[in-house]
Design an enzyme around this catalytic site. Structure first.
Site, PDB file in Angstrom:
ATOM      1  CB  SER A 102      -0.996   0.083   1.194  1.00 35.15           C
ATOM      2  OG  SER A 102      -1.605   1.412   1.261  1.00 35.15           O
TER       3      SER A 102
ATOM      4  CE1 TYR B 174      -3.899  -2.231   5.153  1.00 34.44           C
ATOM      5  CE2 TYR B 174      -3.173   0.283   4.604  1.00 34.44           C
ATOM      6  CZ  TYR B 174      -3.747  -1.198   4.129  1.00 34.44           C
ATOM      7  OH  TYR B 174      -3.983  -1.330   2.772  1.00 34.44           O
TER       8      TYR B 174
END
Length: 251
Positions: free
Chosen positions: A146, A160
């Site tokens: 990501s 995350y």
């Protein structure tokens, strides 16, 4: 005369492949000629329907269930795929979850945070370790990271972000470990992408778009295109990279 597709005679496993980015990756690899194994957690009907769709493209396809928070099930998934198809050439670690929460939260959901780490990091490590003795020389290992692995643009996503930074670091190290066999290891880092997890129509979408120079979310097919390129034989000298597919967010 029929021209061979770039991934003909290749077998790919896509974890989290029943929907969103994973389904787009599975479709693109099949379109490029690969036989595709779809790993899924709970969406059995969707995974089976996608496998049937891919078979319509003239490739072999099958769905395999596993709880990716359990390392033993991850290793079993990889082995079953290799046994079913006779080999493994491409591993795409796509499965992931997104849990938010600030470091100062009074009652953090530690169980959810731990499961996020188990899936986003632990399952990747388990899958690669299981795949190494099975994957073909000159194979491909591609992990979906990501853009949040490089920076945390909003509060509450540190856990995350840390998982996505971890898989990028793993990929760099594994690229060196597996280079003698010609196996390339790379990470694709999407920015905001229009999926069920993060729809472009959500209340938070406008905030995300404001930081993207191209002014829109990615389509899952655009992430899949990057994966397909790295999976192709002509990407054989690209390894150890984190490829941002983020509309210019990191520019």
């Amino acid at each position: 005369m029929t021209t061979a597709k770039p991934l003909s005679n290749h077998v790919a496993l896509v974890t989290g492949g029943s929907r969103g980015i994973g389904a787009a990756i599975a479709r693109r690899l099949a379109q490029d000629g690969a036989d595709v194994a779809i790993g899924y957690g709970s969406s059995a009907e969707r995974a089976q329907a996608l496998a049937t769709e891919l078979q319509g493209l003239g490739v072999r396809a099958a769905a395999f269930q596993a709880d990716l928070a359990m390392p033993a099930q991850v290793a079993s998934l990889v082995r079953h795929v290799a046994e079913h198809f006779g080999k493994l050439d491409i591993l795409v670690n796509n499965a992931g979850v997104f849990v938010t929460g600030g470091v100062g939260d009074a009652a953090p959901d530690l169980a959810a945070i731990d499961r996020q780490h188990a899936i986003n990091v632990g399952s990747v490590a388990a899958a690669v370790r299981a795949a190494v003795p099975l994957i073909s020389d000159y194979g491909r290992i591609i992990t979906i990271g990501s853009s949040a692995g490089d920076h945390s643009p909003w509060p509450g996503i540190a856990d995350y972000s840390a998982t996505k930074a971890a898989v990028a670091a793993y990929s760099r190290g594994w690229a060196r470990d597996l280079a003698p066999r010609g196996i390339t290891v790379n990470t694709v880092q999407p920015g905001s992408t229009d999926t069920e997890m993060n729809p472009a129509s959500s209340d938070f979408a406008a905030v995300q778009k404001a930081g993207i120079p191209l002014g829109r979310f990615a389509r899952p097919e655009e992430i899949a295109a990057a994966v397909a390129f790295l999976a192709r034989p002509d990407a054989s000298f690209i390894t150890g990279i984190s490829l941002n597919v983020d509309g210019g967010l990191a520019a």
